[in-house]
Design a protein around this motif. Structure first.
Motif, PDB file in Angstrom:
ATOM      1  N   GLU A 368      -2.588  91.944  40.387  1.00 36.47           N
ATOM      2  CA  GLU A 368      -3.488  92.079  39.249  1.00 36.47           C
ATOM      3  C   GLU A 368      -2.950  93.095  38.242  1.00 36.47           C
ATOM      4  OE1 GLU A 368      -7.451  92.809  40.507  1.00 36.47           O
ATOM      5  OE2 GLU A 368      -7.676  90.846  41.439  1.00 36.47           O
ATOM      6  N   THR A 369      -1.734  92.867  37.794  1.00 29.78           N
ATOM      7  CA  THR A 369      -1.134  93.754  36.810  1.00 29.78           C
ATOM      8  C   THR A 369      -1.937  93.719  35.516  1.00 29.78           C
ATOM      9  OG1 THR A 369       0.832  94.195  35.522  1.00 29.78           O
ATOM     10  CG2 THR A 369       0.422  91.902  36.083  1.00 29.78           C
ATOM     11  N   LYS A 370      -2.022  94.843  34.869  1.00 38.01           N
ATOM     12  CA  LYS A 370      -2.765  94.943  33.621  1.00 38.01           C
ATOM     13  C   LYS A 370      -1.845  94.916  32.409  1.00 38.01           C
ATOM     14  CE  LYS A 370      -6.532  97.544  35.765  1.00 38.01           C
ATOM     15  NZ  LYS A 370      -7.332  98.778  35.761  1.00 38.01           N
ATOM     16  N   ILE A 371      -0.566  94.603  32.641  1.00 35.55           N
ATOM     17  CA  ILE A 371       0.414  94.608  31.562  1.00 35.55           C
ATOM     18  C   ILE A 371       1.110  93.253  31.502  1.00 35.55           C
ATOM     19  CG2 ILE A 371       2.461  95.765  30.636  1.00 35.55           C
ATOM     20  CD1 ILE A 371       1.618  98.254  32.162  1.00 35.55           C
ATOM     21  N   ASP A 372       1.241  92.725  30.313  1.00 32.06           N
ATOM     22  CA  ASP A 372       1.917  91.439  30.147  1.00 32.06           C
ATOM     23  C   ASP A 372       3.420  91.611  30.267  1.00 32.06           C
ATOM     24  OD1 ASP A 372      -0.503  90.339  29.684  1.00 32.06           O
ATOM     25  OD2 ASP A 372      -0.335  90.336  27.509  1.00 32.06           O
ATOM     26  N   PHE A 373       4.087  90.530  30.724  1.00 33.19           N
ATOM     27  CA  PHE A 373       5.541  90.462  30.724  1.00 33.19           C
ATOM     28  C   PHE A 373       5.938  89.227  29.919  1.00 33.19           C
ATOM     29  CE2 PHE A 373       4.926  93.363  34.149  1.00 33.19           C
ATOM     30  CZ  PHE A 373       6.095  94.106  34.268  1.00 33.19           C
ATOM     31  N   LEU A 374       6.734  89.428  28.894  1.00 33.80           N
ATOM     32  CA  LEU A 374       7.160  88.346  28.023  1.00 33.80           C
ATOM     33  C   LEU A 374       8.639  88.077  28.266  1.00 33.80           C
ATOM     34  CD1 LEU A 374       5.509  89.574  24.692  1.00 33.80           C
ATOM     35  CD2 LEU A 374       4.455  88.336  26.583  1.00 33.80           C
ATOM     36  N   LEU A 375       9.001  86.802  28.302  1.00 37.01           N
ATOM     37  CA  LEU A 375      10.399  86.422  28.535  1.00 37.01           C
ATOM     38  C   LEU A 375      10.874  85.532  27.395  1.00 37.01           C
ATOM     39  CD1 LEU A 375       8.867  86.369  31.599  1.00 37.01           C
ATOM     40  CD2 LEU A 375      11.252  86.097  32.241  1.00 37.01           C
ATOM     41  N   LYS A 439      23.709  96.841  40.399  1.00 39.01           N
ATOM     42  CA  LYS A 439      23.007  97.519  41.485  1.00 39.01           C
ATOM     43  C   LYS A 439      21.779  98.210  40.910  1.00 39.01           C
ATOM     44  CE  LYS A 439      27.401  98.453  43.843  1.00 39.01           C
ATOM     45  NZ  LYS A 439      28.309  99.501  44.355  1.00 39.01           N
ATOM     46  N   TYR A 440      20.692  98.173  41.668  1.00 40.65           N
ATOM     47  CA  TYR A 440      19.464  98.787  41.179  1.00 40.65           C
ATOM     48  C   TYR A 440      18.705  99.417  42.340  1.00 40.65           C
ATOM     49  CZ  TYR A 440      17.920  94.147  42.678  1.00 40.65           C
ATOM     50  OH  TYR A 440      17.723  92.989  43.387  1.00 40.65           O
ATOM     51  N   SER A 441      17.767 100.257  41.995  1.00 47.67           N
ATOM     52  CA  SER A 441      16.973 100.970  42.997  1.00 47.67           C
ATOM     53  C   SER A 441      15.918 100.041  43.594  1.00 47.67           C
ATOM     54  CB  SER A 441      16.294 102.182  42.351  1.00 47.67           C
ATOM     55  OG  SER A 441      15.340 102.743  43.213  1.00 47.67           O
ATOM     56  N   THR A 442      15.875  99.976  44.904  1.00 48.11           N
ATOM     57  CA  THR A 442      14.877  99.139  45.584  1.00 48.11           C
ATOM     58  C   THR A 442      13.469  99.655  45.337  1.00 48.11           C
ATOM     59  OG1 THR A 442      16.493  98.670  47.308  1.00 48.11           O
ATOM     60  CG2 THR A 442      14.201  98.165  47.800  1.00 48.11           C
ATOM     61  N   SER A 443      13.310 100.959  45.330  1.00 50.99           N
ATOM     62  CA  SER A 443      11.979 101.539  45.102  1.00 50.99           C
ATOM     63  C   SER A 443      11.473 101.225  43.704  1.00 50.99           C
ATOM     64  CB  SER A 443      12.031 103.057  45.307  1.00 50.99           C
ATOM     65  OG  SER A 443      12.955 103.650  44.405  1.00 50.99           O
ATOM     66  N   ALA A 444      12.388 101.161  42.722  1.00 49.43           N
ATOM     67  CA  ALA A 444      11.969 100.859  41.350  1.00 49.43           C
ATOM     68  C   ALA A 444      11.506  99.419  41.217  1.00 49.43           C
ATOM     69  CB  ALA A 444      13.120 101.135  40.383  1.00 49.43           C
ATOM     70  N   ILE A 445      12.217  98.493  41.849  1.00 50.39           N
ATOM     71  CA  ILE A 445      11.850  97.080  41.711  1.00 50.39           C
ATOM     72  C   ILE A 445      10.591  96.745  42.510  1.00 50.39           C
ATOM     73  CG2 ILE A 445      13.161  96.092  43.633  1.00 50.39           C
ATOM     74  CD1 ILE A 445      13.999  93.852  41.724  1.00 50.39           C
ATOM     75  N   ASN A 446      10.336  97.489  43.568  1.00 50.61           N
ATOM     76  CA  ASN A 446       9.140  97.238  44.381  1.00 50.61           C
ATOM     77  C   ASN A 446       7.848  97.582  43.652  1.00 50.61           C
ATOM     78  OD1 ASN A 446      10.509  96.227  46.591  1.00 50.61           O
ATOM     79  ND2 ASN A 446      10.710  98.213  47.580  1.00 50.61           N
ATOM     80  N   LYS A 447       7.946  98.367  42.588  1.00 51.86           N
ATOM     81  CA  LYS A 447       6.752  98.731  41.821  1.00 51.86           C
ATOM     82  C   LYS A 447       6.370  97.663  40.805  1.00 51.86           C
ATOM     83  CE  LYS A 447       7.761 103.684  42.215  1.00 51.86           C
ATOM     84  NZ  LYS A 447       8.101 104.922  41.468  1.00 51.86           N
ATOM     85  N   VAL A 451       5.690  88.437  40.903  1.00 51.58           N
ATOM     86  CA  VAL A 451       6.310  87.339  40.166  1.00 51.58           C
ATOM     87  C   VAL A 451       7.568  87.822  39.442  1.00 51.58           C
ATOM     88  CG1 VAL A 451       5.965  85.659  38.325  1.00 51.58           C
ATOM     89  CG2 VAL A 451       4.100  86.173  39.881  1.00 51.58           C
ATOM     90  N   VAL A 452       7.510  89.027  38.897  1.00 49.63           N
ATOM     91  CA  VAL A 452       8.672  89.592  38.211  1.00 49.63           C
ATOM     92  C   VAL A 452       9.789  89.863  39.212  1.00 49.63           C
ATOM     93  CG1 VAL A 452       9.497  91.522  36.817  1.00 49.63           C
ATOM     94  CG2 VAL A 452       7.222  90.580  36.413  1.00 49.63           C
ATOM     95  N   LYS A 453       9.431  90.333  40.387  1.00 45.12           N
ATOM     96  CA  LYS A 453      10.438  90.564  41.436  1.00 45.12           C
ATOM     97  C   LYS A 453      11.127  89.265  41.832  1.00 45.12           C
ATOM     98  CE  LYS A 453       9.120  93.066  44.933  1.00 45.12           C
ATOM     99  NZ  LYS A 453       8.225  93.581  45.993  1.00 45.12           N
ATOM    100  N   LYS A 454      10.378  88.173  41.858  1.00 43.38           N
ATOM    101  CA  LYS A 454      10.997  86.880  42.182  1.00 43.38           C
ATOM    102  C   LYS A 454      12.034  86.497  41.140  1.00 43.38           C
ATOM    103  CE  LYS A 454       7.095  84.834  44.704  1.00 43.38           C
ATOM    104  NZ  LYS A 454       6.078  83.760  44.697  1.00 43.38           N
ATOM    105  N   VAL A 455      11.739  86.767  39.865  1.00 46.38           N
ATOM    106  CA  VAL A 455      12.700  86.445  38.810  1.00 46.38           C
ATOM    107  C   VAL A 455      14.002  87.198  39.038  1.00 46.38           C
ATOM    108  CG1 VAL A 455      13.147  86.621  36.339  1.00 46.38           C
ATOM    109  CG2 VAL A 455      10.883  85.961  37.140  1.00 46.38           C
ATOM    110  N   ILE A 456      13.893  88.458  39.437  1.00 44.02           N
ATOM    111  CA  ILE A 456      15.072  89.317  39.544  1.00 44.02           C
ATOM    112  C   ILE A 456      15.811  89.110  40.859  1.00 44.02           C
ATOM    113  CG2 ILE A 456      15.860  91.721  39.589  1.00 44.02           C
ATOM    114  CD1 ILE A 456      13.418  92.401  37.850  1.00 44.02           C
ATOM    115  N   GLN A 457      15.071  89.009  41.969  1.00 51.48           N
ATOM    116  CA  GLN A 457      15.691  89.034  43.292  1.00 51.48           C
ATOM    117  C   GLN A 457      16.035  87.670  43.854  1.00 51.48           C
ATOM    118  OE1 GLN A 457      12.772  91.404  45.485  1.00 51.48           O
ATOM    119  NE2 GLN A 457      14.243  93.080  45.586  1.00 51.48           N
TER     120      GLN A 457
END
Length: 779
Positions: A368-375, A439-447, A451-457
């Motif tokens: 239930e994110t309160k922020i939009d993500f635009l692609l 390479k990226y931080s796992t803790s950063a992407i987990n936040k 759905v956004v994580k699926k796009v990246i990972q």
């Protein structure tokens, strides 16, 4: 890892037999090289045979998918013309949507299959050219094979699934729109400011304007410019990740405006869209606002650009004055124009691209994110610095020789989520030997939202790229300017091998696992929806019949029909006999019997009590005996248990397939549940009777062992308290055994044979134990 070792792991499991015979070709090449053979005709023929197998499989599979899509499209039109209730239509659309998603999964796998064959061919060509001793002959053979593939429009090199993908995604979106409120997904209403929403430009340009001016952070991705990879991106975003999207792609242009003396500074932009009369200008300004923007007619913007290039031209100056004096001007328009004139901005580079917009609205994600993500997905990208393009907003001459193609597609994710900035800050991008590694931080992407994580990972078709700046890339190409980030230099970007990411077997296997989970989810949903559809159609049919009967009865009441009593009674059959108008099994091998549907919801430990064919497609007469099997209190209790289950399940299902407060529910499901509960009770009672009899036998055995010593003889019938307990136990054992026999005949259908054996054998054992206990008590 060598490609030959993981080629099989990168293949679609069920289609491995149609792969390029990579290892066999490699073995042939090795034999030719070690034995010094110069006759390459067998190898040439072996390549052609492999290509023929691949081409035939792809063509056959594509035709199959086309036929299935045609069927689903025609069924969509049939549903639209149906006169049934909105609830039934909604379920039919839901079933159709599940079928279309199943079809899209196969289409996505076909895209993967084609892409991996391309990579395999490229690898084997490279290996042959590297290891064969006669380089000239090797190059000639490869050239002939490439020409053969390129000339054949139906070869896997040229095969394009984009047309079918576009039709499929459009149909899925149409089906979704039948069950959704369209106003929820409008980006101009949800995310844009009032000023942007009132601007006289297209929705695509409003989307671009929103991305650049209303989102603080962004993340860049590079995507291989391959039709099959692009096809997979469309399927991922439109269907599996369920992003909202613009109705269609648009051809756009972007003009970078910059001062000649400050080329490395932040540029301003002019965005135009083919077929639109207005374009948007975004200028970079100092201060907190950062950007100023406005929308102006294309002809006025062209006059402005030419005036910037020739400020002494009185004709151009007069046209600008006339327009701004006669048109309403707000503070943003004034600030934008003044920035261009005062900073002496002029067009430097023009970019043409096709654009496809996606956005994840609020509360779409499970978190239930309160922020939009635009692609913003841009493809078919080309650049130029020719003046004929820089000072014109037309799209007529965009395909001439002045354009330079960019070899990759670009995806940008925009958001105001600070976690996106945190991920981008920790991201490290390196280019080593034309291979892009991030390479990226796992803790950063987990936040980030799931759905956004699926796009990246979970996608090997996109590649993270930190600080990618297309403007700096163009500067290095046309103005020989060294970018701030060395990775943006054209020498690094033009030679990138983005297909290397497709050899990541872990991501590939994760994608397959997600596809299987999605397929199972929609298969289960289809089955439940079909049960609901059947129930609702039966109810609708019954209402029509009752209405017709009621109408006839009213006519009979007033017309005094003397033959009314002689008319045959209407016999209503079970709902299973009434088939839905949508045959779910036409494109699936999964059986749709009731046992399989309910099996997933039942207690696994109780399955040994029911035989699989307990309920075939059997028609029952809707008589009082079947509506209420038995009239005992126990049967009423069983009925209450079944109704309780229906009430509980109604909060889980998307549609109310069974109404516990009405008699219009599915009789087959009712009979199935009734039989299962009755079977549970009579088996349980039989266990209880045997258990009690066993305890009493133990007591008698202990007494008999004690009486072996004649000095201390224990007389059972002389001890009233123990004798009374034994008698009560015998009575309970006998009663429970009789009840189990009674209940087995209360089933609607015949129980399994071993049920009879178990029940009557238990009764016989209880009677034998009772007789033995009574005889032993008086010895």
């Amino acid at each position: 890892m060598k490609f030959g070792k993981n080629f099989e792991d990168l293949s679609i499991p069920e289609w491995k037999n149609y792969n390029l015979e990579y290892n066999e070709l490699k073995s042939t090449i090795k034999t030719l090289n070690t034995e010094g053979l110069t006759n390459l005709k067998p190898l040439y023929k072996q390549f052609l045979d492999n290509f023929d197998v691949i081409n035939l499989f792809i063509a056959t599979k594509y035709e199959e998918l086309n036929r299935k899509f045609g069927y689903h499209q025609s069924h969509y039109e049939v549903i639209l013309k149906d006169t049934e209730s909105d609830e039934i239509k909604s379920i039919k659309f839901d079933i159709l949507s599940s079928n279309l998603i199943d079809l899209s999964l196969t289409l996505k796998n076909l895209s993967k299959f084609i892409l991996i064959q391309k990579i395999a061919v490229k690898k084997i060509f490279k290996k042959f050219l590297k290891h064969y001793f006669d380089k000239e002959k090797a190059q000639n053979l490869i050239t002939r094979l490439k020409l053969r593939l390129n000339k054949d429009e139906r070869s896997f090199i040229n095969f394009n699934l984009l047309e079918l993908t576009t039709k499929l995604t459009n149909l899925i979106n149409l089906v979704k729109q039948q069950n959704e409120d369209n106003s929820k997904g409008a980006i101009n209403q949800e995310s844009s400011s009032k000023i942007i929403s009132k601007m006289n430009v297209s929705e695509n340009l409003k989307f671009i304007l929103t991305c650049h001016t209303k989102r603080n952070f962004n993340l860049k991705f590079l995507i291989p410019d391959d039709s099959n990879n692009f096809n997979e991106i469309l399927l991922n975003f439109n269907i599996y990740m369920n992003f909202k999207s613009s109705s269609k792609s648009s051809r756009c242009s972007l003009i970078y405006l910059q001062n000649e003396d400050n080329l490395m500074g932040q540029p301003s932009f002019i965005f135009s869209e083919e077929g639109q009369t207005h374009s948007t200008i975004i200028t970079h300004i100092e201060g907190i606002r950062k950007f100023s923007y406005c929308a102006l007619p294309n002809n006025i913007i062209e006059v402005l650009l030419n005036y910037v290039n020739d400020a002494d031209n009185s004709v151009l100056k007069g046209k600008l004055k006339d327009y701004f004096h006669s048109s309403p001007i707000n503070s943003l328009i004034k600030l934008t124009i003044e920035t261009i004139l005062n900073c002496k901005l002029s067009p430097k580079i023009k970019v043409y691209f096709d654009s496809k917009n996606y956005y994840m609205v609020k509360d779409q994600d499970e978190q239930e994110t309160k922020i939009d993500f635009l692609l913003d997905l841009r493809y078919n990208i080309s650049t130029t610095t020719k003046s004929d393009h820089l000072y014109s907003l037309d799209f007529e001459n965009q395909h001439d020789e002045d354009l330079d193609s960019f070899p990759h597609n670009v995806l940008t994710m925009y958001s105001s989520d600070p976690n996106l900035f945190e991920l981008e800050r920790n991201l490290v991008t390196e280019i080593d030997d034309n291979i892009l590694k991030s390479k990226y931080s796992t803790s950063a992407i987990n936040k980030l939202p799931k759905v956004v994580k699926k796009v990246i990972q979970n996608s090997n078709s996109i590649n993270l790229f930190k600080n990618f700046d297309f403007y700096q890339y163009c500067l290095s190409c046309y103005f020989n300017v060294q970018p701030h980030d060395a990775n943006n230099h054209y020498s690094n970007l033009l030679g990138l091998n983005l297909f290397k990411s497709f050899e990541n077997t872990e991501i590939f296997n994760n994608e397959l696992h997600l596809q299987q989970s999605l397929l199972k989810l929609h298969e289960d949903k289809k089955l439940k929806n079909q049960m609901s559809l059947t129930t609702l159609q039966d109810k609708s049919q019954k209402d029509k019949i009752n209405e017709a009967v009621s109408h006839k009865n009213s006519k009979i009441l007033f017309s005094e029909d003397k033959n009314f009593k002689k008319r045959p009674k209407f016999v209503k059959h079970d709902s299973i006999a009434t088939l839905s108008s949508f045959n779910l099994s036409i494109f699936t091998d999964r059986l749709e019997d009731i046992d399989e549907i309910i099996e997933n919801e039942d207690n696994e430990s109780l399955k040994l009590f029911w035989k699989e064919d307990d309920y075939g497609y059997k028609t029952f007469d809707d008589s009082e005996d079947l509506k209420n099997p038995g009239n005992s209190t126990l049967n009423n209790f069983v009925n209450n248990l079944i109704n309780l289950k229906y009430r509980m399940s109604s909060s889980v299902s998307d549609y109310q397939s069974v109404n516990s407060n009405s008699e219009d529910f599915d009789l087959m499901d009712y009979y199935y549940q009734f039989n299962k509960i009755i079977s549970f009770f009579y088996l349980l009672l039989n266990f209880i009777s045997l258990f009690i009899s066993g305890i009493e036998l133990g007591i008698i055995y202990s007494v008999l062992e004690l009486n072996k010593d004649n000095k201390n003889r224990f007389v059972l019938w002389g001890n009233v308290w123990l004798f009374s307990i034994l008698i009560i136990g015998l009575l309970i054992s006998f009663i429970t055994s009789i009840l189990s026999i009674n209940l087995i005949f209360k089933r609607v259908s015949t129980p399994p044979f071993w049920h009879y054996v178990f029940i009557f054998l238990g009764f016989a054992l209880v009677m034998i134990c009772s007789a033995f206990i009574l005889i032993s008590s008086f010895i």
